[in-house]
Design a protein around this motif. Sequence first.
Motif, PDB file in Angstrom:
ATOM      1  N   ARG A  30      16.543  -0.635  13.694  1.00 26.61           N
ATOM      2  CA  ARG A  30      16.503  -1.959  14.029  1.00 26.61           C
ATOM      3  C   ARG A  30      17.379  -2.897  14.268  1.00 26.61           C
ATOM      4  N   THR A  31      18.678  -2.683  13.943  1.00 24.05           N
ATOM      5  CA  THR A  31      19.726  -3.365  14.392  1.00 24.05           C
ATOM      6  C   THR A  31      19.970  -3.245  15.862  1.00 24.05           C
ATOM      7  N   ALA A  32      20.081  -2.018  16.319  1.00 25.16           N
ATOM      8  CA  ALA A  32      20.028  -1.759  17.671  1.00 25.16           C
ATOM      9  C   ALA A  32      19.195  -2.304  18.555  1.00 25.16           C
ATOM     10  N   GLY A  37      18.036  -6.651  22.211  1.00 22.98           N
ATOM     11  CA  GLY A  37      17.006  -7.991  22.755  1.00 22.98           C
ATOM     12  C   GLY A  37      17.724  -9.059  22.933  1.00 22.98           C
ATOM     13  N   ARG A  38      18.941  -9.453  22.241  1.00 19.03           N
ATOM     14  CA  ARG A  38      19.939 -10.685  22.325  1.00 19.03           C
ATOM     15  C   ARG A  38      20.442 -10.305  23.823  1.00 19.03           C
ATOM     16  N   ALA A  39      21.216  -9.056  24.069  1.00 22.62           N
ATOM     17  CA  ALA A  39      21.717  -8.646  25.232  1.00 22.62           C
ATOM     18  C   ALA A  39      20.660  -9.259  26.514  1.00 22.62           C
ATOM     19  N   LYS A  40      19.520  -8.658  26.351  1.00 27.57           N
ATOM     20  CA  LYS A  40      18.278  -9.076  27.236  1.00 27.57           C
ATOM     21  C   LYS A  40      18.390 -10.317  27.381  1.00 27.57           C
ATOM     22  N   ARG A  41      18.270 -11.087  26.592  1.00 29.57           N
ATOM     23  CA  ARG A  41      17.837 -12.470  26.487  1.00 29.57           C
ATOM     24  C   ARG A  41      18.990 -13.229  27.033  1.00 29.57           C
TER      25      ARG A  41
END
Length: 129
Positions: A30-32, A37-41
């Motif tokens: 879940r943390t990964a 997701g943050r990196a992609k955004r």
Amino acid sequence: MFDIGFTELLLIGLVALFVLGPERLPGAVRTAGLWIGRAKRSFANIKSEVEREIGADEIRRQLHNERILDLEREMKQSIMPSSPSASSPSPQSATPPPDAANLSATSPAEEAKPAETAPVPRPDRPAEP
């Protein structure tokens, strides 16, 4: 991009299960996922901002080039006024041939001035009110 197949993902999952254990593995996944997701955004935001800036620069460059072309046309028109034989005379711009009465009414200084022409509308732009 990285060309990771199903067998590689399965191997990574098994190693993570042995290293972290069944209790901590769901939290780690879940943390990964959140970090990915943050990196992609953030990459998507940076990409859209760069594309927007490139588009704005291109528009500025086109407008600058159009202004230069307009100034060049105006300079050519002011240096070399168009001759009546080059284009068909319109009824508004047609002038009668000079006769003796007209010659005495105009001064030589007025005859020496080039005629001012209205700006030519561009076909790719709408007419300004």
